[in-house]
Design an enzyme around this catalytic site. Structure first.
Site, PDB file in Angstrom:
ATOM      1  N   TYR A 260      27.013  28.568  18.482  1.00 15.87           N
ATOM      2  CA  TYR A 260      25.749  29.318  18.400  1.00 15.87           C
ATOM      3  C   TYR A 260      24.960  29.043  17.112  1.00 15.87           C
ATOM      4  O   TYR A 260      23.936  29.663  16.894  1.00 15.87           O
ATOM      5  CB  TYR A 260      26.005  30.842  18.437  1.00 15.87           C
ATOM      6  CG  TYR A 260      27.075  31.307  19.370  1.00 15.87           C
ATOM      7  CD1 TYR A 260      26.918  31.203  20.749  1.00 15.87           C
ATOM      8  CD2 TYR A 260      28.252  31.863  18.886  1.00 15.87           C
ATOM      9  CE1 TYR A 260      27.905  31.646  21.615  1.00 15.87           C
ATOM     10  CE2 TYR A 260      29.242  32.307  19.738  1.00 15.87           C
ATOM     11  CZ  TYR A 260      29.065  32.191  21.100  1.00 15.87           C
ATOM     12  OH  TYR A 260      30.050  32.625  21.949  1.00 15.87           O
TER      13      TYR A 260
ATOM     14  N   CYS B 147      38.516  16.724  14.494  1.00 20.34           N
ATOM     15  CA  CYS B 147      37.858  15.423  14.643  1.00 20.34           C
ATOM     16  C   CYS B 147      36.578  15.576  15.437  1.00 20.34           C
ATOM     17  O   CYS B 147      36.540  15.274  16.642  1.00 20.34           O
ATOM     18  CB  CYS B 147      38.797  14.436  15.320  1.00 20.34           C
ATOM     19  SG  CYS B 147      40.034  13.892  14.182  1.00 20.34           S
TER      20      CYS B 147
HETATM   21  N1  LLP Z   1      30.629  44.851  27.348  1.00 22.07           N
HETATM   22  C1  LLP Z   1      30.410  43.758  28.081  1.00 22.07           C
HETATM   23  C2  LLP Z   1      30.312  43.876  29.541  1.00 22.07           C
HETATM   24  C3  LLP Z   1      30.283  42.505  27.462  1.00 22.07           C
HETATM   25  O1  LLP Z   1      30.056  41.433  28.204  1.00 22.07           O
HETATM   26  C4  LLP Z   1      30.394  42.414  26.053  1.00 22.07           C
HETATM   27  C5  LLP Z   1      30.287  41.122  25.374  1.00 22.07           C
HETATM   28  C6  LLP Z   1      30.629  43.587  25.329  1.00 22.07           C
HETATM   29  C7  LLP Z   1      30.738  44.800  26.009  1.00 22.07           C
HETATM   30  C8  LLP Z   1      30.808  43.595  23.836  1.00 22.07           C
HETATM   31  O2  LLP Z   1      29.704  43.151  23.137  1.00 22.07           O
HETATM   32  P1  LLP Z   1      29.676  43.319  21.530  1.00 22.07           P
HETATM   33  O3  LLP Z   1      29.628  44.790  21.213  1.00 22.07           O
HETATM   34  O4  LLP Z   1      30.896  42.699  20.989  1.00 22.07           O
HETATM   35  O5  LLP Z   1      28.444  42.606  21.109  1.00 22.07           O
HETATM   36  N2  LLP Z   1      31.322  35.103  21.950  1.00 22.07           N
HETATM   37  C9  LLP Z   1      30.062  35.670  21.545  1.00 22.07           C
HETATM   38  C10 LLP Z   1      29.890  37.073  22.062  1.00 22.07           C
HETATM   39  C11 LLP Z   1      29.976  37.175  23.557  1.00 22.07           C
HETATM   40  C12 LLP Z   1      29.882  38.590  24.033  1.00 22.07           C
HETATM   41  C13 LLP Z   1      30.153  38.698  25.482  1.00 22.07           C
HETATM   42  N3  LLP Z   1      30.146  40.020  25.985  1.00 22.07           N
HETATM   43  C14 LLP Z   1      29.971  35.602  20.022  1.00 22.07           C
HETATM   44  O6  LLP Z   1      30.864  35.057  19.385  1.00 22.07           O
HETATM   45  O7  LLP Z   1      28.980  36.060  19.444  1.00 22.07           O
END
Ligand code: LLP
Length: 434
Positions: free
Chosen positions: A336, A363
């Site tokens: 990202y 790598c």
């Molecule tokens: N609920 C649902 C249905 C979700 O899909 C997500 C995150 C959350 C809650 C929690 O969201 P948060 O509060 O953590 O923002 N890998 C990405 C983030 C992907 C989030 C996917 N869904 C990153 O590293 O920023």
């Protein structure tokens, strides 16, 4: 001085997490090392619980921590003790929660493509709610529930058509999305109407999650309003009262000094206003409210400590500081372009005199942890701390280049507890067939 309350600097100039010296921890447990402040995690769980109580005036609401941000048995133990629920998205997360003794009725099972095996597991363990993403899943779930003689309590993932202002890959509430069923096209209404005919399903609620790392309140207000209007339409036209509203997670955290995140209470204010206003307008009772913060609970609690291997100055171009981890333990820059604060762990409040790019050992040219950051001068053998790595680092780590995943050490009351052990080379070949 630091971007998270978990951090400080001690008399020796070393960075501390939850009061413990990161340099000493790195010497004891090796590097790369994830360190997390357990007290921060616990107090943030409590802060969201009390914000829910204040915002909606009831104790039945649930903070369902999003396991995907950081998942391991130790974390489920914390959540259980703090009286939280958990959002899970796979058989693996479900299995970990159950093995950790987490109460299944506090689990919310999400995912846009749960397999039959995963749905069967969810029914067998009797998870609290299954969040249905699409019609095909609805039909499969009903027949599996019949096979097991169960009634599945379901929540529908609705796509409210809200454009949250965050990275494109982190947006999920806009109409063109793989998640959920749109309200706008009438498909959500049709699906809910049809769902009432199934004998082995009990409609409990509606859910939306508009994205992640969001600082704005407006999208939360609009999404909650849309959900409530939809709930009113279901009551008016189908005579069915929805009991749960799950407004997802997505609350932004401070990765950089320029970020200005809201408190838990501020984060819930917009949704609370929207829900209360709509309830009054439509003469609906306030539903049970579920929130799913992931990043906000664990993100600021974490720090990754690496050891510097080389400092390569390419004249008139750039200085690369290479560390003993990389995209295998933190893929977020590669995915990202995410930015992080970086410090010399042993000279955390020293003058920042070195403009460099922190690169990993994989790598791959894109294996960068932080690009063009100004940090304290470091040399090979020094420890480097990358801040705010508690969310989506360990959980998205991989074994790329057969790098073993680092351990996770939780710090609480002046003590360090290993939550996850370092992977060994034998762990890496565990499933190889020789
Ligand atoms: N609920 C649902 C249905 C979700 O899909 C997500 C995150 C959350 C809650 C929690 O969201 P948060 O509060 O953590 O923002 N890998 C990405 C983030 C992907 C989030 C996917 N869904 C990153 O590293 O920023």
């Amino acid at each position: 001085m630091f971007i998270s309350d978990c951090l400080s600097v001690n008399g020796a100039g070393h960075l501390t997490v939850g009061g413990l010296d990161t340099v000493e921890l790195a010497r004891e447990y090796g590097t790369p090392l994830y360190i997390m402040d357990e007290e921060y995690i616990r107090s943030t769980c409590r802060a969201y619980k009390s914000a829910l109580r204040e915002g909606f005036g009831s104790d039945r609401n649930v903070v369902a921590y999003a396991s995907k941000a950081f998942c391991c048995a130790y974390m489920y133990r914390i959540l259980k003790e703090e009286g939280c629920g958990a959002d899970i998205v796979s058989g693996g997360e479900l299995y970990t929660a159950i093995k950790a003794g987490f109460p299944a009725d506090r689990l919310f099972f999400h995912g846009n493509n749960k397999t039959d095996e995963e749905l069967e597991m969810a029914l067998r363990y009797q998870v609290g709610r299954i969040i249905v993403d699409n019609r095909e899943e609805l039909i499969r779930l009903d027949s599996l529930a019949r096979k097991y003689g169960k009634i599945a309590q379901i929540i529908f993932r609705i796509n409210p058509g809200i454009d949250a202002h965050t990275h494109q890959f982190l947006q999920t509430g806009q109409i063109d999305s793989k998640f959920g069923v749109p309200i706008e096209t009438g498909e959500a209404y049709e699906l809910i109407k049809d769902s009432l005919k199934y004998d082995n399903l009990k409609l409990a609620g509606v859910h939306c999650h508009i994205g992640s790392q969001i600082f704005d309140s407006e999208p939360f207000y609009l999404a909650a309003k849309k959900l409530m209007e939809f709930v009113a339409k279901i009551r008016d036209e189908l005579g069915y009262e929805i009991s749960d509203i799950d407004i997802g997670g997505g609350f932004g955290i401070k990765y950089l000094p320029s970020h200005d995140p809201k408190t838990p209470a501020e984060n819930l204010r917009a949704a609370s206003e929207a829900i209360k206003k709509a309830a009054a307008e439509h003469r609906l009772s306030i539903p049970r409210v579920i929130i799913e913060p992931g990043r906000a609970i664990v993100g600021p609690a974490g720090v990754t400590v690496y050891k510097v291997g080389s400092v390569k100055e390419i004249r008139n171009v750039r200085t690369y500081v290479s560390v003993d981890g990389g995209m295998s333990d933190n893929p977020r820059y590669a995915l990202y372009g995410s930015e992080y604060e970086v410090l010399s762990a042993a000279n955390a409040d020293g003058p920042r005199a070195m403009l460099c790019t922190v690169a990993g050992k994989c790598c791959e040219s894109g294996d960068i942890i932080a690009k063009d950051v100004l940090i304290q001068k470091v040399k090979p053998g020094d420890f480097l701390a990358v801040l705010t790595t508690g969310a989506y680092n360990y959980s998205m780590a991989s074994n790329y280049n057969r790098n073993p995943r680092p351990p996770v050490v939780m710090v609480r009351n002046g003590k360090a507890n290993v939550a996850v052990k370092r992977e060994s080379y034998d762990d890496l070949i565990h499933n190889d067939v020789f």
